[in-house]
Scaffold this motif. Structure first.
Motif, PDB file in Angstrom:
ATOM      1  N   GLU A  97      -4.941   8.683  -7.041  1.00 40.70           N
ATOM      2  CA  GLU A  97      -6.039   7.901  -6.649  1.00 40.70           C
ATOM      3  C   GLU A  97      -6.940   7.395  -7.835  1.00 40.70           C
ATOM      4  N   LYS A  98      -7.051   8.638  -8.691  1.00 39.82           N
ATOM      5  CA  LYS A  98      -7.799   8.345  -9.952  1.00 39.82           C
ATOM      6  C   LYS A  98      -6.963   7.440 -10.760  1.00 39.82           C
ATOM      7  N   ILE A  99      -5.774   7.501 -10.886  1.00 42.07           N
ATOM      8  CA  ILE A  99      -4.978   6.484 -11.772  1.00 42.07           C
ATOM      9  C   ILE A  99      -5.094   5.282 -11.209  1.00 42.07           C
ATOM     10  N   ILE A 100      -4.931   5.106  -9.673  1.00 42.93           N
ATOM     11  CA  ILE A 100      -4.990   3.708  -9.331  1.00 42.93           C
ATOM     12  C   ILE A 100      -6.169   2.928  -9.692  1.00 42.93           C
ATOM     13  N   PHE A 132       2.627  14.709  -6.029  1.00 40.54           N
ATOM     14  CA  PHE A 132       1.638  14.911  -6.993  1.00 40.54           C
ATOM     15  C   PHE A 132       0.430  15.088  -6.024  1.00 40.54           C
ATOM     16  N   ASP A 133      -0.443  15.793  -6.651  1.00 37.42           N
ATOM     17  CA  ASP A 133      -1.984  15.898  -6.236  1.00 37.42           C
ATOM     18  C   ASP A 133      -2.623  14.399  -5.846  1.00 37.42           C
ATOM     19  N   ARG A 134      -2.946  14.249  -4.578  1.00 38.97           N
ATOM     20  CA  ARG A 134      -3.212  13.038  -4.119  1.00 38.97           C
ATOM     21  C   ARG A 134      -4.456  12.314  -4.798  1.00 38.97           C
ATOM     22  N   SER A 135      -5.388  13.338  -5.371  1.00 34.38           N
ATOM     23  CA  SER A 135      -6.315  12.738  -5.994  1.00 34.38           C
ATOM     24  C   SER A 135      -6.384  12.386  -7.356  1.00 34.38           C
ATOM     25  N   ASP A 184      -0.829  15.016 -15.503  1.00 34.50           N
ATOM     26  CA  ASP A 184      -1.985  15.517 -16.493  1.00 34.50           C
ATOM     27  C   ASP A 184      -3.017  14.393 -16.532  1.00 34.50           C
ATOM     28  N   THR A 185      -3.935  14.612 -15.602  1.00 32.16           N
ATOM     29  CA  THR A 185      -4.917  13.478 -15.270  1.00 32.16           C
ATOM     30  C   THR A 185      -5.453  12.931 -16.712  1.00 32.16           C
ATOM     31  N   PHE A 194       1.074   6.993   0.766  1.00 30.12           N
ATOM     32  CA  PHE A 194       0.169   6.228   0.473  1.00 30.12           C
ATOM     33  C   PHE A 194       0.120   4.632   1.202  1.00 30.12           C
ATOM     34  N   LEU A 195       0.889   4.659   2.418  1.00 28.74           N
ATOM     35  CA  LEU A 195       1.026   3.369   3.127  1.00 28.74           C
ATOM     36  C   LEU A 195      -0.364   3.102   3.543  1.00 28.74           C
TER      37      LEU A 195
END
Ligand SMILES: *Cc1c(COP(=O)(O)O)cnc(C)c1O
Length: 353
Positions: free
Chosen positions: A173-176, A167-170, A138-139, A197-198
């Protein structure tokens, strides 16, 4: 009251110890172990390799040869650092040790229970954020929790355990990019997943990965690794206990992990078996198998507790999650050998038939 009850921190006394059931003579499909034993033709060579070691000496402290073996097996670029742990569990603990008093560890839920447990052992705050009804991130809720709780560490299992999905990759990415936390993507199941994500490690300073050899055939070795930038690994390495990877593990892994074709082929077999198992489960009326990118399948089943007990009575051990939060009626089965999976599915079919 015994001495230890007076002595020990109350919050530790209150913990329910992590329970590992006995599985004597059972078809063991509860712990994401690989069903494949060491090939017979390698045993002699392996023993000779072990016999060469001097067990009166401490292990190789930097384990350089082993790190190179892991780089080869997992295609880890030379400009990334690698930190070894006695299982990736030890690396979760090491990351918690790197935190300061009052820091918060954040993770999504349901996920791997060790993130919360280790936060507690280390006297850190722990904040879980619920996944949505499809067990996706839940972004909005996650970003909001990051703003509120300002975590120092964010753990995301990718693919997730116990739900099995990546999980959905995007969303990841948003969390990172939305946090100053160190984001730890736990890729324990990388061998069974379509994505990793290597290569993103060079893109995001605050990203590290965890991997392990436990789920690819070597759970008994206790060997995990953290992959991150060279700077990150150099600093974190100060917290590693000297000689944490024992000689037998180093030597065994150096020998066994050379068998890359065998390891990759075994993963391919498990992925095929996962599809067969998932199809068979989905065909059963009222039963829902969740999509999996790992070597296990989470499924929701009517009368899950009874099914679990029935499997056990018939000699098959899986994991009963049905009393865990958000996992009502859910069971988790590890993908085993073809024969084990057939035994399992036959019992499930008979139970509902
Ligand atoms: C199994 C598992 C681990 C533990 O791995 P070890 O290397 O055996 O300690 C870590 N993370 C997740 C998500 C797992 O499922």
């Amino acid at each position: 009251m015994s001495f230890i009850n007076k002595w020990l921190r109350a919050d530790i006394q209150d913990i329910n110890a992590y329970h590992v059931p006995d599985a004597l003579d059972m078809v063991k499909l509860d712990a994401m172990e690989s069903p494949f034993p060491l090939p017979d033709e390698l045993i002699g060579q392996y023993l000779a390799y072990l016999a060469d070691e001097d067990l009166n000496r401490y292990p190789n402290p930097g384990a350089g040869e082993l790190i190179q073996t892991l780089r080869d097996l997992m295609d880890i670029p030379n400009d990334f650092g690698v930190l070894l742990g006695n299982g990736s569990d030890e690396l979760i603990q090491l990351l918690a040790l790197a935190c300061d008093t009052g820091d918060t560890i954040l993770s999504i839920e349901p996920s791997f229970v060790m993130y919360g447990m280790i936060a507690k052992f280390a006297r850190l705050n722990y904040q879980g954020v619920d996944l949505d009804d499809n067990y996706e991130i839940d972004t909005n809720a996650t970003i909001k929790a990051i703003e509120n709780y300002k975590p120092k560490l964010v753990f995301i299992a990718y693919p997730n355990n116990p739900t099995g999905n990546a999980f959905d990759r995007s969303a990841v990415e948003k969390i990172i990019t939305s946090t100053n936390a160190l984001v730890v993507l736990d890729e324990a199941y990388y061998a069974y997943a379509d994505d990793s994500f290597l290569s993103d490690i060079s893109k995001y300073e605050n990203l590290v990965l965890l991997r392990t050899v436990s789920k690819i055939g070597f759970a008994g070795l206790r060997l995990g690794l953290l992959i991150g930038s060279k700077d990150t690994v150099t600093q974190l390495d100060k917290l590693r206990l000297p000689y944490n990877i024992n000689t037998l593990t180093q030597v065994s892994a150096n020998f066994l992990l050379q068998e890359q074709d065998e390891i990759n082929n075994n993963a391919k077999i498990i992925i095929e078996q996962r599809q067969i198992l998932s199809d068979a489960l989905s065909k059963i009326d009222g039963l829902k198998a969740y999509p999996s990118q790992a070597n296990f399948i989470l499924f929701k089943a009517p009368n899950a507790n009874d099914l679990f007990e029935n499997l056990k009575d018939n000699g098959v051990l899986i994991k009963n999650l049905s009393s865990a939060p958000r996992l009502a009626d859910c069971l988790r089965v590890t993908v085993g050998s073809q024969n084990q999976n057939q035994q399992f599915i036959k019992i499930v079919e008979d139970f509902y038939g």
